[in-house]
Motif scaffolding. Structure first.
Motif, PDB file in Angstrom:
ATOM      1  N   GLY A   1      -9.591   2.017  -0.061  1.00  0.00           N
ATOM      2  CA  GLY A   1     -10.507   2.392   1.006  1.00  0.00           C
ATOM      3  C   GLY A   1     -10.183   1.650   2.286  1.00  0.00           C
ATOM      4  O   GLY A   1      -9.445   0.655   2.300  1.00  0.00           O
ATOM      5  N   THR A   2     -10.751   2.131   3.362  1.00  0.00           N
ATOM      6  CA  THR A   2     -10.515   1.537   4.679  1.00  0.00           C
ATOM      7  C   THR A   2     -11.019   0.101   4.742  1.00  0.00           C
ATOM      8  O   THR A   2     -10.356  -0.770   5.312  1.00  0.00           O
ATOM      9  CB  THR A   2     -11.206   2.386   5.758  1.00  0.00           C
ATOM     10  OG1 THR A   2     -10.729   3.725   5.652  1.00  0.00           O
ATOM     11  CG2 THR A   2     -10.930   1.844   7.143  1.00  0.00           C
ATOM     12  N   ALA A   3     -12.158  -0.179   4.136  1.00  0.00           N
ATOM     13  CA  ALA A   3     -12.748  -1.520   4.224  1.00  0.00           C
ATOM     14  C   ALA A   3     -11.841  -2.563   3.581  1.00  0.00           C
ATOM     15  O   ALA A   3     -11.631  -3.641   4.142  1.00  0.00           O
ATOM     16  CB  ALA A   3     -14.130  -1.540   3.583  1.00  0.00           C
TER      17      ALA A   3
ATOM     18  N   HIS B   1       0.417   3.714  -3.085  1.00  0.00           N
ATOM     19  CA  HIS B   1       0.116   5.128  -2.850  1.00  0.00           C
ATOM     20  C   HIS B   1       1.138   6.019  -3.572  1.00  0.00           C
ATOM     21  O   HIS B   1       0.758   7.015  -4.196  1.00  0.00           O
ATOM     22  CB  HIS B   1       0.096   5.423  -1.348  1.00  0.00           C
ATOM     23  CG  HIS B   1      -0.242   6.840  -1.031  1.00  0.00           C
ATOM     24  ND1 HIS B   1      -1.512   7.334  -1.164  1.00  0.00           N
ATOM     25  CD2 HIS B   1       0.538   7.872  -0.622  1.00  0.00           C
ATOM     26  CE1 HIS B   1      -1.510   8.623  -0.840  1.00  0.00           C
ATOM     27  NE2 HIS B   1      -0.279   8.963  -0.500  1.00  0.00           N
TER      28      HIS B   1
ATOM     29  N   TYR C   1       0.807  -1.221   0.000  1.00  0.00           N
ATOM     30  CA  TYR C   1       0.000   0.000   0.000  1.00  0.00           C
ATOM     31  C   TYR C   1       0.843   1.275   0.000  1.00  0.00           C
ATOM     32  O   TYR C   1       0.439   2.270  -0.609  1.00  0.00           O
ATOM     33  CB  TYR C   1      -1.024  -0.022   1.140  1.00  0.00           C
ATOM     34  CG  TYR C   1      -2.212  -0.865   0.765  1.00  0.00           C
ATOM     35  CD1 TYR C   1      -3.095  -0.446  -0.224  1.00  0.00           C
ATOM     36  CD2 TYR C   1      -2.438  -2.101   1.347  1.00  0.00           C
ATOM     37  CE1 TYR C   1      -4.173  -1.227  -0.613  1.00  0.00           C
ATOM     38  CE2 TYR C   1      -3.517  -2.892   0.970  1.00  0.00           C
ATOM     39  CZ  TYR C   1      -4.379  -2.442  -0.015  1.00  0.00           C
ATOM     40  OH  TYR C   1      -5.447  -3.222  -0.401  1.00  0.00           O
TER      41      TYR C   1
ATOM     42  N   SER D   1     -16.451  -5.850   1.192  1.00  0.00           N
ATOM     43  CA  SER D   1     -15.536  -4.745   1.525  1.00  0.00           C
ATOM     44  C   SER D   1     -15.217  -3.882   0.316  1.00  0.00           C
ATOM     45  O   SER D   1     -15.001  -2.695   0.425  1.00  0.00           O
ATOM     46  CB  SER D   1     -14.243  -5.284   2.147  1.00  0.00           C
ATOM     47  OG  SER D   1     -13.502  -6.015   1.190  1.00  0.00           O
TER      48      SER D   1
ATOM     49  N   SER E   1      -4.907   4.434  -4.466  1.00  0.00           N
ATOM     50  CA  SER E   1      -5.304   4.447  -3.059  1.00  0.00           C
ATOM     51  C   SER E   1      -6.358   3.369  -2.828  1.00  0.00           C
ATOM     52  O   SER E   1      -6.968   2.879  -3.761  1.00  0.00           O
ATOM     53  CB  SER E   1      -5.860   5.821  -2.669  1.00  0.00           C
ATOM     54  OG  SER E   1      -7.017   6.114  -3.419  1.00  0.00           O
TER      55      SER E   1
ATOM     56  N   THR F   1      -5.869  -6.863   6.094  1.00  0.00           N
ATOM     57  CA  THR F   1      -5.214  -6.965   7.401  1.00  0.00           C
ATOM     58  C   THR F   1      -5.687  -8.213   8.137  1.00  0.00           C
ATOM     59  O   THR F   1      -4.880  -8.964   8.705  1.00  0.00           O
ATOM     60  CB  THR F   1      -5.482  -5.700   8.243  1.00  0.00           C
ATOM     61  OG1 THR F   1      -4.970  -4.563   7.535  1.00  0.00           O
ATOM     62  CG2 THR F   1      -4.824  -5.798   9.613  1.00  0.00           C
TER      63      THR F   1
ATOM     64  N   LEU G   1      -8.601  -2.338   3.051  1.00  0.00           N
ATOM     65  CA  LEU G   1      -7.379  -2.438   3.852  1.00  0.00           C
ATOM     66  C   LEU G   1      -7.627  -3.282   5.098  1.00  0.00           C
ATOM     67  O   LEU G   1      -6.796  -4.133   5.456  1.00  0.00           O
ATOM     68  CB  LEU G   1      -6.892  -1.046   4.234  1.00  0.00           C
ATOM     69  CG  LEU G   1      -5.584  -0.968   4.988  1.00  0.00           C
ATOM     70  CD1 LEU G   1      -4.453  -1.611   4.193  1.00  0.00           C
ATOM     71  CD2 LEU G   1      -5.246   0.474   5.302  1.00  0.00           C
ATOM     72  N   LEU G   2      -8.767  -3.099   5.723  1.00  0.00           N
ATOM     73  CA  LEU G   2      -9.126  -3.909   6.892  1.00  0.00           C
ATOM     74  C   LEU G   2      -9.275  -5.377   6.503  1.00  0.00           C
ATOM     75  O   LEU G   2      -8.810  -6.271   7.213  1.00  0.00           O
ATOM     76  CB  LEU G   2     -10.415  -3.387   7.529  1.00  0.00           C
ATOM     77  CG  LEU G   2     -10.905  -4.133   8.765  1.00  0.00           C
ATOM     78  CD1 LEU G   2      -9.870  -4.078   9.878  1.00  0.00           C
ATOM     79  CD2 LEU G   2     -12.221  -3.539   9.240  1.00  0.00           C
TER      80      LEU G   2
END
Length: 192
Positions: free
Chosen positions: A79-81, A72, A68, A190, A77, A87, A83-84
Motif C-alpha cells: 500500500g501507499t502508506a 511486484h 518493491y 502505516s 504489492s 521512503t 511505501l511512504l
C-alpha cells in the motif's frame, strides 16, 4: 550512479531472500539495520560527508525501489502508506549512515569511533527493541547483538578506537532505541 545501482541489487536480493531465508537469517533480508550497511559502505567510498549523506540516501532509495519492483514481479504489492513509511526511513537513515561511513574512513579518531558506534548502534537498537522486546525473537536478537559487537571489535582500528566506539554506544543506543520505538509506532499506523 553506483549507490543507486548497488541499492537496486540489494533491494532485489532482499525480496528474493525473504522467500528462502527463515529464522534468525530472515532478519538479514527483513530489517532496517541490514539495509543501512549499504549506506555505510557507499558513504565510506565518498570524499565528503555531504556526498556520503547523499550517496547513503540514494543507496537506500535504490534498495527500496529494487525491493518493491522485485516484490511486484513476484506477485506481492504494498500500500501507499507502507511505501511512504519506508521512503521516509530511507531519507533519514540513509544519510545518517552514509555520513557515518565517510567519517569512519576520513574523520578524526573521535569521529571514527562515533561512526563505528552509529553502525553498531543501529543493529543493537533494532536487536533490543524490535527483535527482543516487540517480537520476542530471542535468537534473532542475539544475532543482532553479535553483529553490533563484531562491528565494534572487527572494524579496522586501534584498541583505543574500539574503546571509544564502545563509549559512544552509551550515547548512540538511547537515540537508537527512541528511533526504533518511533518507527514501530509509525509502522503500525502505516500498516494498519
Amino acid at each position: 550512479m553506483l549507490p543507486i545501482g548497488l541499492g537496486l541489487v540489494v533491494g532485489a536480493l532482499t525480496s528474493i531472500g525473504q522467500q528462502y531465508l527463515d529464522g534468525p537469517l530472515n532478519a538479514l533480508v527483513n530489517s532496517a539495520s541490514a539495509w543501512l550497511v549499504v549506506a555505510f559502505a557507499v558513504g565510506a567510498c565518498m570524499r565528503t560527508w555531504r556526498g556520503a549523506a547523499l550517496a547513503g540516501a540514494c543507496a537506500c532509495l535504490g534498495e527500496l525501489a529494487g525491493y518493491y519492483v522485485t516484490a511486484h514481479a513476484r506477485g506481492y504489492s504494498a500500500g501507499t502508506a507502507i511505501l511512504l513509511f519506508w521512503t521516509v526511513c530511507a531519507l533519514v537513515g540513509g544519510p545518517v549512515l552514509g555520513a557515518a561511513g565517510e567519517r569512519w574512513r576520513h574523520g578524526t579518531p573521535r569521529l571514527q569511533a562515533l561512526a563505528i558506534a552509529t553502525a553498531a548502534g543501529a543493529f543493537l537498537a533494532e536487536g533490543i527493541w524490535t527483535y527482543a522486546y516487540e517480537l520476542s525473537y530471542r535468537r534473532t536478537a542475539a544475532l543482532w547483538l553479535a553483529i553490533a559487537a563484531a562491528l565494534v571489535l572487527a572494524l579496522p582500528g586501534r584498541r583505543r578506537l574500539r574503546a571509544q566506539s564502545a563509549a559512544w554506544l552509551l550515547v548512540v543506543l538511547p537515540v537508537g532505541l527512541i528511533a526504533e520505538a518511533a518507527l514501530t509506532l509509525a509502522y503500525n499506523r502505516s500498516a494498519g
